[in-house]
Design a protein around this motif. Sequence first.
Motif, PDB file in Angstrom:
ATOM      1  N   LEU A 171       8.799  -4.573 -10.569  1.00  9.97           N
ATOM      2  CA  LEU A 171       9.545  -4.384  -9.499  1.00  9.97           C
ATOM      3  C   LEU A 171       8.471  -3.558  -8.323  1.00  9.97           C
ATOM      4  N   ARG A 172       7.389  -2.873  -8.853  1.00 11.68           N
ATOM      5  CA  ARG A 172       6.280  -2.407  -7.812  1.00 11.68           C
ATOM      6  C   ARG A 172       5.815  -3.470  -6.986  1.00 11.68           C
ATOM      7  N   LYS A 173       5.414  -4.650  -7.528  1.00 15.45           N
ATOM      8  CA  LYS A 173       4.725  -5.736  -6.718  1.00 15.45           C
ATOM      9  C   LYS A 173       6.277  -6.170  -5.750  1.00 15.45           C
ATOM     10  N   LEU A 174       7.272  -6.190  -6.301  1.00 15.25           N
ATOM     11  CA  LEU A 174       8.246  -6.582  -5.277  1.00 15.25           C
ATOM     12  C   LEU A 174       8.563  -5.881  -4.250  1.00 15.25           C
ATOM     13  N   MET A 175       8.300  -4.525  -4.426  1.00 17.79           N
ATOM     14  CA  MET A 175       8.557  -3.521  -3.214  1.00 17.79           C
ATOM     15  C   MET A 175       7.537  -3.640  -2.388  1.00 17.79           C
ATOM     16  N   ALA A 176       6.158  -4.284  -2.973  1.00 16.59           N
ATOM     17  CA  ALA A 176       5.118  -4.324  -2.167  1.00 16.59           C
ATOM     18  C   ALA A 176       5.304  -5.367  -1.313  1.00 16.59           C
ATOM     19  N   PHE A 177       5.775  -6.526  -1.601  1.00 19.24           N
ATOM     20  CA  PHE A 177       5.931  -7.722  -0.794  1.00 19.24           C
ATOM     21  C   PHE A 177       7.108  -7.654   0.208  1.00 19.24           C
ATOM     22  N   SER A 178       7.938  -6.845  -0.275  1.00 19.55           N
ATOM     23  CA  SER A 178       9.236  -6.385   0.657  1.00 19.55           C
ATOM     24  C   SER A 178       8.441  -5.519   1.803  1.00 19.55           C
ATOM     25  N   SER A 179       7.452  -4.616   1.209  1.00 18.46           N
ATOM     26  CA  SER A 179       6.958  -3.621   2.460  1.00 18.46           C
ATOM     27  C   SER A 179       6.237  -4.493   3.366  1.00 18.46           C
ATOM     28  N   ILE A 180       5.604  -5.869   2.900  1.00 17.61           N
ATOM     29  CA  ILE A 180       4.638  -6.567   3.944  1.00 17.61           C
ATOM     30  C   ILE A 180       5.537  -7.392   4.776  1.00 17.61           C
ATOM     31  N   ASN A 181       6.641  -7.757   4.130  1.00 18.41           N
ATOM     32  CA  ASN A 181       7.896  -8.385   5.136  1.00 18.41           C
ATOM     33  C   ASN A 181       8.123  -7.460   6.300  1.00 18.41           C
ATOM     34  N   ASN A 182       8.657  -6.176   5.821  1.00 15.91           N
ATOM     35  CA  ASN A 182       9.132  -5.212   6.721  1.00 15.91           C
ATOM     36  C   ASN A 182       8.099  -4.730   7.795  1.00 15.91           C
ATOM     37  N   LEU A 183       6.717  -4.869   7.247  1.00 19.37           N
ATOM     38  CA  LEU A 183       5.611  -4.504   8.309  1.00 19.37           C
ATOM     39  C   LEU A 183       5.694  -5.659   9.718  1.00 19.37           C
ATOM     40  N   GLY A 184       6.161  -7.064   9.216  1.00 19.46           N
ATOM     41  CA  GLY A 184       6.367  -7.928  10.155  1.00 19.46           C
ATOM     42  C   GLY A 184       7.375  -7.461  11.442  1.00 19.46           C
TER      43      GLY A 184
END
Length: 337
Positions: A171-184
Amino acid sequence: MFFSFNSNKMFFLFILFFSTLISISSNSWFGCWIGLEINLLSFIPLINNSNNLLSSEASLKYFLVQSIASINLLFCIILKLIFMKNFEMNNFLSIMINSSLLMKMGSAPFHFWFPNIVEGLSWFNNLILMTWQKISPIILLSYFMNKNFLIIIVILNSIIGAVGGFNQISLRKLMAFSSINNLGWMISSMMISENLWMFYFFFYSFLISIMCLLFYYLNMFFINQLFFCNINFMIKLFLLINFLSIGGLPPFIGFFPKWIIINFLLQNNFYFLTFILIMMSLILLFFYIRILYSSFMFNYLKLKWMKILFKNKMMYFINFFSFISISGMILSTFFFM
Protein backbone atom coordinates in the motif's frame (compact mmCIF):
# COMPACT_ATOMS: atom_id res chain seq x y z
CA MET A 1 -0.98 7.78 18.61
CA PHE A 2 -0.38 8.61 14.94
CA PHE A 3 2.89 10.21 16.04
CA SER A 4 4.80 9.68 19.28
CA PHE A 5 5.28 13.07 20.92
CA ASN A 6 8.69 12.76 22.47
CA SER A 7 10.73 15.95 22.80
CA ASN A 8 13.46 15.00 20.31
CA LYS A 9 10.99 14.22 17.55
CA MET A 10 9.06 17.42 18.26
CA PHE A 11 12.26 19.46 18.04
CA PHE A 12 13.13 18.03 14.60
CA LEU A 13 9.54 18.41 13.45
CA PHE A 14 9.58 22.14 14.28
CA ILE A 15 12.92 22.57 12.47
CA LEU A 16 11.41 20.71 9.49
CA PHE A 17 8.51 23.18 9.30
CA PHE A 18 10.67 26.26 9.81
CA SER A 19 13.28 25.17 7.26
CA THR A 20 10.58 25.11 4.57
CA LEU A 21 9.56 28.64 5.57
CA ILE A 22 13.23 29.75 5.39
CA SER A 23 13.51 28.25 1.94
CA ILE A 24 10.40 29.79 0.43
CA SER A 25 10.79 33.24 2.03
CA SER A 26 14.49 33.68 1.20
CA ASN A 27 15.47 36.43 -1.24
CA SER A 28 18.63 34.69 -2.50
CA TRP A 29 19.33 31.30 -4.04
CA PHE A 30 21.84 30.56 -1.27
CA GLY A 31 19.14 31.15 1.34
CA CYS A 32 16.88 28.71 -0.53
CA TRP A 33 19.66 26.12 -0.60
CA ILE A 34 20.35 26.52 3.12
CA GLY A 35 16.63 26.05 3.85
CA LEU A 36 16.62 22.83 1.81
CA GLU A 37 19.72 21.54 3.64
CA ILE A 38 18.22 22.20 7.09
CA ASN A 39 15.05 20.48 5.90
CA LEU A 40 17.03 17.40 4.86
CA LEU A 41 19.00 17.22 8.10
CA SER A 42 15.87 17.57 10.25
CA PHE A 43 13.89 14.91 8.36
CA ILE A 44 16.52 12.17 8.69
CA PRO A 45 16.22 11.85 12.53
CA LEU A 46 12.43 11.64 12.09
CA ILE A 47 12.79 8.71 9.67
CA ASN A 48 15.51 6.86 11.50
CA ASN A 49 14.44 4.12 13.86
CA SER A 50 17.13 1.91 15.38
CA ASN A 51 14.64 -0.96 15.90
CA ASN A 52 13.73 -1.08 12.22
CA LEU A 53 16.39 -1.91 9.63
CA LEU A 54 14.17 -0.78 6.74
CA SER A 55 13.82 2.73 8.16
CA SER A 56 17.59 3.01 8.77
CA GLU A 57 18.19 1.99 5.17
CA ALA A 58 15.53 4.48 4.00
CA SER A 59 17.16 7.33 5.95
CA LEU A 60 20.56 6.57 4.38
CA LYS A 61 19.10 6.40 0.86
CA TYR A 62 17.19 9.62 1.45
CA PHE A 63 20.32 11.38 2.67
CA LEU A 64 22.37 10.28 -0.37
CA VAL A 65 19.75 11.24 -2.96
CA GLN A 66 18.96 14.61 -1.38
CA SER A 67 22.67 15.39 -0.99
CA ILE A 68 23.30 14.73 -4.69
CA ALA A 69 20.35 16.98 -5.60
CA SER A 70 21.62 19.69 -3.21
CA ILE A 71 25.16 19.56 -4.63
CA ASN A 72 23.73 19.85 -8.14
CA LEU A 73 21.59 22.83 -7.10
CA LEU A 74 24.51 24.58 -5.38
CA PHE A 75 26.73 23.99 -8.41
CA CYS A 76 24.10 25.56 -10.69
CA ILE A 77 23.65 28.55 -8.35
CA ILE A 78 27.42 29.21 -8.31
CA LEU A 79 27.57 28.88 -12.13
CA LYS A 80 24.72 31.35 -12.37
CA LEU A 81 26.47 33.83 -10.08
CA ILE A 82 29.79 33.58 -11.94
CA PHE A 83 28.63 33.57 -15.57
CA MET A 84 25.38 35.51 -15.54
CA LYS A 85 25.50 39.00 -14.16
CA ASN A 86 21.93 39.82 -15.19
CA PHE A 87 18.98 37.48 -14.70
CA GLU A 88 18.58 36.16 -18.26
CA MET A 89 17.27 32.68 -18.91
CA ASN A 90 19.74 30.07 -20.02
CA ASN A 91 18.23 26.81 -21.22
CA PHE A 92 20.95 24.48 -19.92
CA LEU A 93 21.13 26.15 -16.52
CA SER A 94 17.37 26.29 -16.03
CA ILE A 95 17.07 22.59 -16.93
CA MET A 96 19.85 21.77 -14.45
CA ILE A 97 18.22 23.76 -11.61
CA ASN A 98 14.80 22.32 -12.45
CA SER A 99 16.22 18.78 -12.50
CA SER A 100 17.84 19.08 -9.08
CA LEU A 101 14.59 20.44 -7.59
CA LEU A 102 12.56 17.69 -9.29
CA MET A 103 14.96 15.13 -7.85
CA LYS A 104 14.40 16.61 -4.39
CA MET A 105 10.63 16.17 -4.60
CA GLY A 106 10.80 12.66 -6.12
CA SER A 107 9.40 13.56 -9.51
CA ALA A 108 9.78 11.33 -12.57
CA PRO A 109 12.26 10.62 -14.22
CA PHE A 110 14.23 11.08 -10.96
CA HIS A 111 11.68 9.08 -8.99
CA PHE A 112 13.59 5.80 -8.52
CA TRP A 113 14.47 6.53 -4.89
CA PHE A 114 10.92 7.51 -3.92
CA PRO A 115 9.01 4.18 -3.76
CA ASN A 116 11.99 2.41 -2.12
CA ILE A 117 12.25 4.98 0.65
CA VAL A 118 8.48 5.14 1.18
CA GLU A 119 8.52 1.37 1.75
CA GLY A 120 10.72 1.77 4.84
CA LEU A 121 8.77 4.59 6.53
CA SER A 122 5.89 4.71 8.99
CA TRP A 123 2.59 6.19 7.82
CA PHE A 124 3.25 9.49 9.59
CA ASN A 125 6.65 9.92 7.91
CA ASN A 126 5.07 8.96 4.60
CA LEU A 127 2.52 11.70 5.09
CA ILE A 128 5.30 14.28 5.63
CA LEU A 129 7.29 13.00 2.64
CA MET A 130 4.28 13.07 0.30
CA THR A 131 2.98 16.48 1.36
CA TRP A 132 5.20 18.87 3.32
CA GLN A 133 8.48 17.86 1.67
CA LYS A 134 7.11 18.84 -1.74
CA ILE A 135 6.35 22.47 -0.80
CA SER A 136 9.78 24.12 -0.96
CA PRO A 137 11.06 22.36 -4.15
CA ILE A 138 7.88 23.21 -6.07
CA ILE A 139 7.89 26.86 -4.98
CA LEU A 140 11.59 27.17 -5.87
CA LEU A 141 10.76 25.55 -9.21
CA SER A 142 8.25 28.32 -9.91
CA TYR A 143 11.03 30.95 -9.60
CA PHE A 144 13.09 29.56 -12.46
CA MET A 145 10.86 27.56 -14.80
CA ASN A 146 11.70 26.02 -18.12
CA LYS A 147 8.17 25.45 -19.43
CA ASN A 148 9.00 23.14 -22.35
CA PHE A 149 11.08 20.92 -20.07
CA LEU A 150 8.35 20.88 -17.41
CA ILE A 151 5.65 19.84 -19.91
CA ILE A 152 7.72 16.71 -20.67
CA ILE A 153 8.19 16.16 -16.92
CA VAL A 154 4.41 16.43 -16.26
CA ILE A 155 3.69 13.85 -18.98
CA LEU A 156 6.37 11.51 -17.56
CA ASN A 157 5.00 11.96 -14.03
CA SER A 158 1.45 11.11 -14.96
CA ILE A 159 2.45 8.08 -17.06
CA ILE A 160 4.96 6.63 -14.57
CA GLY A 161 2.65 7.36 -11.62
CA ALA A 162 -0.17 5.46 -13.33
CA VAL A 163 1.76 2.53 -14.82
CA GLY A 164 4.05 2.06 -11.79
CA GLY A 165 1.10 1.22 -9.58
CA PHE A 166 0.40 -2.04 -11.44
CA ASN A 167 1.58 -5.27 -9.79
CA GLN A 168 2.18 -3.47 -6.48
CA ILE A 169 1.16 -5.37 -3.39
CA SER A 170 2.43 -2.76 -0.94
CA LEU A 171 0.00 0.00 0.00
CA ARG A 172 2.90 2.36 0.72
CA LYS A 173 4.36 1.90 -2.77
CA LEU A 174 0.89 2.32 -4.21
CA MET A 175 0.52 5.65 -2.38
CA ALA A 176 4.02 6.62 -3.61
CA PHE A 177 3.07 6.10 -7.27
CA SER A 178 -0.21 7.89 -6.65
CA SER A 179 1.86 10.76 -5.24
CA ILE A 180 4.08 10.80 -8.38
CA ASN A 181 0.95 11.00 -10.54
CA ASN A 182 -0.44 13.85 -8.42
CA LEU A 183 2.90 15.63 -8.76
CA GLY A 184 2.21 15.85 -12.49
CA TRP A 185 -1.02 17.71 -11.71
CA MET A 186 0.79 19.93 -9.19
CA ILE A 187 3.55 20.98 -11.60
CA SER A 188 1.00 21.68 -14.34
CA SER A 189 -1.00 23.84 -11.91
CA MET A 190 2.19 25.66 -10.90
CA MET A 191 2.83 26.45 -14.58
CA ILE A 192 -0.45 28.37 -14.60
CA SER A 193 -0.36 30.12 -11.22
CA GLU A 194 0.86 29.70 -7.65
CA ASN A 195 -2.66 30.14 -6.23
CA LEU A 196 -3.94 27.26 -8.32
CA TRP A 197 -1.10 25.07 -7.03
CA MET A 198 -1.91 26.01 -3.42
CA PHE A 199 -5.54 25.14 -4.01
CA TYR A 200 -4.68 21.72 -5.47
CA PHE A 201 -2.05 21.03 -2.83
CA PHE A 202 -4.49 21.74 -0.01
CA PHE A 203 -7.01 19.20 -1.33
CA TYR A 204 -4.31 16.62 -2.09
CA SER A 205 -2.82 16.93 1.42
CA PHE A 206 -6.27 16.61 2.97
CA LEU A 207 -7.01 13.37 1.08
CA ILE A 208 -3.55 11.83 1.60
CA SER A 209 -3.74 12.55 5.35
CA ILE A 210 -7.10 10.75 5.62
CA MET A 211 -5.68 7.73 3.78
CA CYS A 212 -2.52 7.59 5.92
CA LEU A 213 -4.61 7.97 9.09
CA LEU A 214 -6.91 5.12 8.05
CA PHE A 215 -4.04 2.80 7.15
CA TYR A 216 -2.25 3.70 10.37
CA TYR A 217 -5.27 2.87 12.55
CA LEU A 218 -5.96 -0.33 10.63
CA ASN A 219 -2.22 -1.16 10.84
CA MET A 220 -2.15 -2.00 7.14
CA PHE A 221 0.84 -2.10 4.84
CA PHE A 222 -0.13 -4.61 2.15
CA ILE A 223 -3.16 -5.09 -0.08
CA ASN A 224 -3.90 -8.65 1.07
CA GLN A 225 -4.46 -7.35 4.62
CA LEU A 226 -7.57 -5.64 3.25
CA PHE A 227 -8.91 -9.06 2.21
CA PHE A 228 -8.04 -11.02 5.33
CA CYS A 229 -9.02 -8.58 8.03
CA ASN A 230 -12.47 -8.64 9.51
CA ILE A 231 -12.94 -4.91 9.04
CA ASN A 232 -16.15 -3.13 9.83
CA PHE A 233 -18.16 -2.62 6.61
CA MET A 234 -18.32 1.14 7.25
CA ILE A 235 -14.51 1.36 7.31
CA LYS A 236 -14.38 -0.44 3.96
CA LEU A 237 -16.86 2.13 2.68
CA PHE A 238 -14.63 4.99 3.92
CA LEU A 239 -11.67 3.38 2.16
CA LEU A 240 -13.73 3.18 -1.04
CA ILE A 241 -14.80 6.84 -0.81
CA ASN A 242 -11.31 8.17 -0.11
CA PHE A 243 -9.55 5.98 -2.68
CA LEU A 244 -11.94 7.13 -5.39
CA SER A 245 -11.63 10.71 -4.19
CA ILE A 246 -7.83 10.61 -4.54
CA GLY A 247 -8.27 9.07 -8.00
CA GLY A 248 -10.45 12.04 -8.94
CA LEU A 249 -13.83 10.43 -9.63
CA PRO A 250 -16.52 13.09 -10.17
CA PRO A 251 -18.95 12.85 -7.21
CA PHE A 252 -16.08 13.13 -4.71
CA ILE A 253 -14.13 16.19 -3.63
CA GLY A 254 -10.84 14.98 -5.18
CA PHE A 255 -12.34 15.67 -8.60
CA PHE A 256 -12.95 19.36 -7.84
CA PRO A 257 -9.31 20.64 -7.97
CA LYS A 258 -8.59 18.43 -11.02
CA TRP A 259 -11.64 19.86 -12.76
CA ILE A 260 -10.41 23.42 -12.17
CA ILE A 261 -6.89 22.56 -13.40
CA ILE A 262 -8.36 20.96 -16.55
CA ASN A 263 -10.33 24.17 -17.18
CA PHE A 264 -7.23 26.35 -16.85
CA LEU A 265 -5.07 24.01 -18.94
CA LEU A 266 -7.62 24.11 -21.76
CA GLN A 267 -7.78 27.91 -21.56
CA ASN A 268 -3.99 27.97 -21.96
CA ASN A 269 -4.14 25.58 -24.96
CA PHE A 270 -2.43 22.62 -23.26
CA TYR A 271 -4.71 20.14 -25.05
CA PHE A 272 -2.31 17.20 -25.33
CA LEU A 273 -1.16 17.61 -21.72
CA THR A 274 -4.78 17.58 -20.49
CA PHE A 275 -5.51 14.45 -22.55
CA ILE A 276 -2.52 12.59 -21.02
CA LEU A 277 -3.42 13.67 -17.45
CA ILE A 278 -7.04 12.53 -17.82
CA MET A 279 -6.12 9.20 -19.43
CA MET A 280 -3.58 8.39 -16.75
CA SER A 281 -6.11 9.25 -14.02
CA LEU A 282 -8.34 6.56 -15.54
CA ILE A 283 -5.56 3.96 -15.21
CA LEU A 284 -5.01 5.08 -11.60
CA LEU A 285 -8.73 4.64 -10.90
CA PHE A 286 -8.64 1.20 -12.51
CA PHE A 287 -6.14 -0.23 -10.03
CA TYR A 288 -7.80 1.53 -7.09
CA ILE A 289 -11.10 -0.07 -8.03
CA ARG A 290 -9.38 -3.44 -8.48
CA ILE A 291 -8.14 -3.29 -4.86
CA LEU A 292 -11.50 -2.12 -3.52
CA TYR A 293 -13.44 -4.70 -5.50
CA SER A 294 -11.30 -7.48 -4.02
CA SER A 295 -11.56 -6.15 -0.47
CA PHE A 296 -15.36 -5.93 -0.73
CA MET A 297 -15.82 -9.32 -2.40
CA PHE A 298 -13.44 -11.43 -0.28
CA ASN A 299 -15.67 -11.37 2.80
CA TYR A 300 -15.68 -15.15 3.18
CA LEU A 301 -12.06 -14.96 4.43
CA LYS A 302 -13.15 -13.28 7.66
CA LEU A 303 -10.96 -14.57 10.44
CA LYS A 304 -12.21 -14.14 13.98
CA TRP A 305 -8.82 -13.38 15.56
CA MET A 306 -7.99 -10.57 13.14
CA LYS A 307 -10.84 -8.31 14.16
CA ILE A 308 -9.93 -4.62 14.28
CA LEU A 309 -11.52 -2.46 16.95
CA PHE A 310 -11.84 1.25 16.29
CA LYS A 311 -12.14 3.84 19.01
CA ASN A 312 -15.47 5.65 18.76
CA LYS A 313 -13.92 9.13 18.61
CA MET A 314 -11.65 8.06 15.76
CA MET A 315 -14.63 6.62 13.92
CA TYR A 316 -16.55 9.92 14.15
CA PHE A 317 -13.45 11.80 12.97
CA ILE A 318 -13.02 9.65 9.83
CA ASN A 319 -16.78 9.64 9.32
CA PHE A 320 -16.77 13.44 9.21
CA PHE A 321 -13.86 13.58 6.72
CA SER A 322 -15.47 11.00 4.47
CA PHE A 323 -18.68 13.02 4.53
CA ILE A 324 -16.67 16.03 3.25
CA SER A 325 -15.31 13.79 0.46
CA ILE A 326 -18.81 12.77 -0.61
CA SER A 327 -20.16 16.32 -0.51
CA GLY A 328 -17.49 17.40 -3.00
CA MET A 329 -19.78 17.66 -5.99
CA ILE A 330 -22.36 19.73 -4.08
CA LEU A 331 -19.61 22.14 -2.97
CA SER A 332 -18.01 22.36 -6.41
CA THR A 333 -21.25 23.12 -8.28
CA PHE A 334 -21.53 26.41 -6.33
CA PHE A 335 -18.26 27.53 -7.91
CA PHE A 336 -19.32 26.71 -11.47
CA MET A 337 -22.93 27.88 -11.51
